[in-house]
Structure formats: C-alpha cells, structure tokens
Write an enzyme that holds these catalytic residues in place. Structure first.
Site, PDB file in Angstrom:
ATOM      1  CG  HIS A  15     -13.295  71.490  45.489  1.00 28.28           C
ATOM      2  ND1 HIS A  15     -14.199  70.244  45.152  1.00 28.28           N
ATOM      3  CD2 HIS A  15     -12.547  70.961  46.453  1.00 28.28           C
ATOM      4  CE1 HIS A  15     -13.597  69.165  45.611  1.00 28.28           C
ATOM      5  NE2 HIS A  15     -12.790  69.539  46.684  1.00 28.28           N
ATOM      6  CD  GLN A  74     -12.540  74.297  52.690  1.00 30.95           C
ATOM      7  OE1 GLN A  74     -12.036  74.816  53.696  1.00 30.95           O
ATOM      8  NE2 GLN A  74     -12.204  73.230  52.227  1.00 30.95           N
ATOM      9  CE  LYS A 116     -14.748  70.051  52.628  1.00 29.84           C
ATOM     10  NZ  LYS A 116     -13.440  69.667  52.454  1.00 29.84           N
ATOM     11  CB  CYS A 152     -10.388  68.664  44.772  1.00 28.68           C
ATOM     12  SG  CYS A 152     -10.355  66.892  45.475  1.00 28.68           S
TER      13      CYS A 152
HETATM   14  N1  PMP Z   1     -16.022  73.200  47.696  1.00 29.28           N
HETATM   15  C1  PMP Z   1     -14.779  73.315  48.515  1.00 29.28           C
HETATM   16  C2  PMP Z   1     -14.310  74.627  48.155  1.00 29.28           C
HETATM   17  C3  PMP Z   1     -14.425  72.613  49.252  1.00 29.28           C
HETATM   18  O1  PMP Z   1     -13.228  72.663  49.743  1.00 29.28           O
HETATM   19  C4  PMP Z   1     -14.892  70.824  49.088  1.00 29.28           C
HETATM   20  C5  PMP Z   1     -14.119  69.792  49.769  1.00 29.28           C
HETATM   21  N2  PMP Z   1     -12.756  69.773  49.662  1.00 29.28           N
HETATM   22  C6  PMP Z   1     -15.871  70.968  48.399  1.00 29.28           C
HETATM   23  C7  PMP Z   1     -16.472  71.776  47.656  1.00 29.28           C
HETATM   24  C8  PMP Z   1     -16.575  69.598  48.158  1.00 29.28           C
HETATM   25  O2  PMP Z   1     -17.071  69.119  49.352  1.00 29.28           O
HETATM   26  P1  PMP Z   1     -17.363  67.623  49.840  1.00 29.28           P
HETATM   27  O3  PMP Z   1     -16.529  66.767  49.402  1.00 29.28           O
HETATM   28  O4  PMP Z   1     -17.760  67.587  51.313  1.00 29.28           O
HETATM   29  O5  PMP Z   1     -18.853  67.581  49.002  1.00 29.28           O
END
Ligand code: PMP
Length: 406
Positions: free
Chosen positions: A121, A201, A224, A362
């Site tokens: 990400h 995740q 999440k 992302c």
């Molecule tokens: N790492 C992963 C694998 C994610 O899926 C996400 C959120 N989509 C994040 C980091 C970032 O999380 P957050 O936006 O809640 O800080």
C-alpha cells in the site's frame, strides 16, 4: 457461527441503498461497526468522558482506566510481552510514519538500504521514500510474480550489510495475497535486519502472535477490525522502542520540561504526544473483544468459504479476469471484465445496492505490474453471505448485458 445473529449486531446492514438491501463488499477499505462498539463509544461520551492521565477526579480516572485497559486488550490480542509495547496512533499510516521517522532518525544513514515489496500500500512505500530521501539512503523493492505472490527466493539476494529494515504487508489489500511473513522475518533476522509488518489487512482475518513471529514492529488500523476510525496501533519490541527518539513533541510525552533541557516520558507515552484518542482506543478494545467473541477460527473459515464460492462463481462470467491468484489468499477479489471500465462497473453495481471499491486501491505499483489503471474490488467479511455473492454475480452479469459483453 450464527450468521443471522451476527448480522443483527451490525445496524448498517439493514439499510436500503437506492431502495435495495445493502450488500457491503468494501470491507478491505473499512469494516462496519457492531452495536457493541457503537454502544461503548456512546456510553463513554454520555457517562465518563474526561481527559486522561492528568486528572484526580472520578471521570478522568474512569477514562484513563478505559484507555489503559484497551491497551491490555490489544496486547493480549497480538500476544505482545508488555502493554507498553503497544503505542496508540491514528492508524496504520501514522504507525508506519512513526517508525520510518524515529527508527530512520536513529538507525538509517547515507548509503543504507530499506526494502519494501512491490505489493505494498502507498502508506508502506511513501514514508520510507521520504526518510530515504532525507538520509540519502536507498529504497529497494522485492517483486511479485504474476499470481501476485512475493518472489521470496529473491529476498536473500536483495539484503546487503547496508540493509536496515524490511517493511512488508502481511496481506495485500488489492490482491488478497497472504505473504509468508514468518519466512521473511527469519531471512531478515539471519542477517540482522529489522522487520516491520503492515497488518492492516490481516488482524481482522488471522491470529497474530508477535512474540512467536519475533517481529520487530507491527502496525494496524482500528477501523478495519470493526473499531472506530482515527485509532491505530504500533507494536514495537521494547528494546527497540527504548532506543528510538520521540517523533512528535507535546504534552504527555515528556518527563520534565525546561528551556534548557527536556527529558522524555517512558514507554508507551514517549510516542503519544498530546491528548490521545482515548475514546476510540476504548472503542477499539470493544471491537477486539467482539471479534474474539465470534472467534478468529470461525471468521477465517467462513471468509474462506465465501472466497472460494465467489471465485468459482465469478470465473464463470465471460471476459472476467481475477487479478491476484495466489495459493494463499484472503477474502479479496480484484477483477475486471473485458471492455468495461472499473468505474462503470462500480457505479452500476452501486445502483443495485452493492458497495465495491474501484481504482488502484492505493497500490499503483501493483496496477503497473499488471499494466492496468485499476480494478473492481469485492472484499468479504464474516458478516457476508453466499446469497450476497449471488447478488453480486447477478449484478455483474446484468452490467455485462448492458455493455453487450458476450
Ligand atoms: N496498509 C494496508 C495494507 C492497507 O490496506 C491500508 C488501508 N487501505 C493501510 C496500510 C493504511 O491504513 P489507514 O489508511 O487506516 O492508515
């Protein structure tokens, strides 16, 4: 697991969207909240709200106890040795930024190397790019194969005596690949390299034991895992966190302040500057207790069943390709139908009450690997059903007919 009883815990699942029952398949972006979490937040705002750690009065003590109890719930949930190894942050993103800045400040210097994977990400890429730019260090990338599995056999060759840390996710948010983190940690530690695991995740799907894994840092977001937004966790080994400088300055994180010299508080407060997000921390504690009451094993097996059912069913649709076909996968299906843009698919499914995510998720490097601009992503939770997957299947077939994809 009584799915009908479980679904009743989530008030939002009874909503109608465009007049249709909501089918919520955007769980990898954020999960819905059970009454147990919403009620806990309301209870604290109604009855106990007060700034923590500073007061002598009843309410302040009540909120402080709630916050510290939540820390212990997180500690036990991920099997950390000490509760002060649990730092509350605003989310996985802030946790990674904290480590990149603080660990980076102390341990990364010109010519050093940081390794991330091609599956990350953006929040596990950009903070490392920023520190590498600042310190004149080098960012290296572990690639993945066409099934979306990390090419773990290349890791050993990527590590040199200048490698300081490897930052990799446990489960990919855009493809659902479950990465062999135990192996990655073993390879890294054999060469004295630290490892950060992005568990954003995975904590909602898999049991995590940070001591058994021997991982150095692990991060996740509350929202999440059925908890509130704006709260997250950084786990770090005590000996490492103690060596790292504070990242943010302010109240709470100090021992003594004068204009000549300031000394810092002990863990975990050294890394929690300012009024913490204590109510949401308490909500996160309630979310973890809720997930544990369902049982991680039950969650995992139900979600796996949904993944297999959906994969088989969706693959019968002409022109549909699933991106991410790893042998070890969690309940995420990223797909495209030939000739139909992912935005069109997402918007038309929305008209049928089906919530999916579209775009790059992302993870632009993942999309670049496959030579695409984005996908449609359906991600399942334990509160989803096979009937809902049938609704998705029928919805996709309907969209295909609209576009006359044969
Ligand atoms: N790492 C992963 C694998 C994610 O899926 C996400 C959120 N989509 C994040 C980091 C970032 O999380 P957050 O936006 O809640 O800080």
């Amino acid at each position: 697991m009584d799915i009908h009883k479980v679904r009743k815990d989530f008030p939002i699942l009874e909503e109608l969207i465009h007049g249709k029952p909501l089918v919520y398949f955007d769980n990898a972006a954020t999960t819905q909240k059970p009454r147990q979490v919403i009620d806990k937040l309301t209870e604290y705002y109604y009855k106990y709200n007060s700034n923590i750690h500073r007061g002598v009065h009843y309410l302040s003590n009540k909120s402080t106890d709630g916050n510290e109890n939540a820390r212990i719930i997180v500690q036990n949930f991920i099997h950390a040795k000490h509760s002060h190894e649990i730092i509350f942050t605003s989310g996985a993103t802030e946790s990674i930024n904290l480590v990149a800045n603080s660990f980076g400040e102390k341990f990364i210097f010109e010519g050093d190397e940081v390794i991330v994977s091609e599956l990350e990400h953006h929040s596990n890429i950009v903070p490392w790019q920023l520190i590498c730019e600042r310190k004149n260090a080098v960012l290296k990338v572990l690639p993945f194969n066409d099934r979306g599995e990390l090419m773990i056999e290349k890791l050993d060759g990527l590590i040199t005596e200048r490698t300081k840390i490897i930052a990799v996710n446990h489960i990919s948010n855009s493809l659902g690949t479950i990465n062999p983190i135990r192996k990655i940690i073993e390879i890294a530690h054999a060469k004295n390299v630290r490892v950060l695991i992005d568990a954003a995740q995975s904590v909602q799907h898999k049991t995590i034991d940070v001591q058994d894994l021997d991982v150095d840092f692990l991060v996740f977001s509350g929202h999440k895992i059925y908890g509130p937004t704006g709260i997250g966790v950084l786990y770090g080994k005590e000996e490492l966190l103690n060596q790292m400088p504070p990242w943010k300055g302010g109240g709470e994180m100090i021992a003594e302040v004068s204009f000549e010299k300031t000394t810092y508080n002990e863990l975990p407060f050294k890394f929690e500057a300012g009024t913490p997000n204590y109510i949401d921390a308490i909500g996160l504690g309630a979310a973890i207790e809720y997930v544990e009451s369902i049982g991680m094993v039950n969650i995992d097996s139900h979600e796996h069943e949904l993944l297999e059912y959906a994969t088989e069913k969706l693959l019968t649709i002409n022109g549909l390709r699933i991106y991410g076909t790893a042998k070890e996968k969690t309940s995420v299906i990223s797909f495209l139908v030939k000739g139909i843009h992912f935005y069109d698919m997402g918007m038309l499914l929305d008209q049928m009450g089906i919530a999916v995510r579209t775009g790059t998720h992302c993870t632009e490097p993942v999309m670049q690997h496959f030579g695409i601009d984005g996908t449609v992503r359906a991600s399942f939770s334990f509160y989803n059903t096979k009937e809902e997957i049938d609704v998705l299947y029928n919805g996709i077939v309907k969209v295909c007919k609209m576009f006359a994809v044969k």
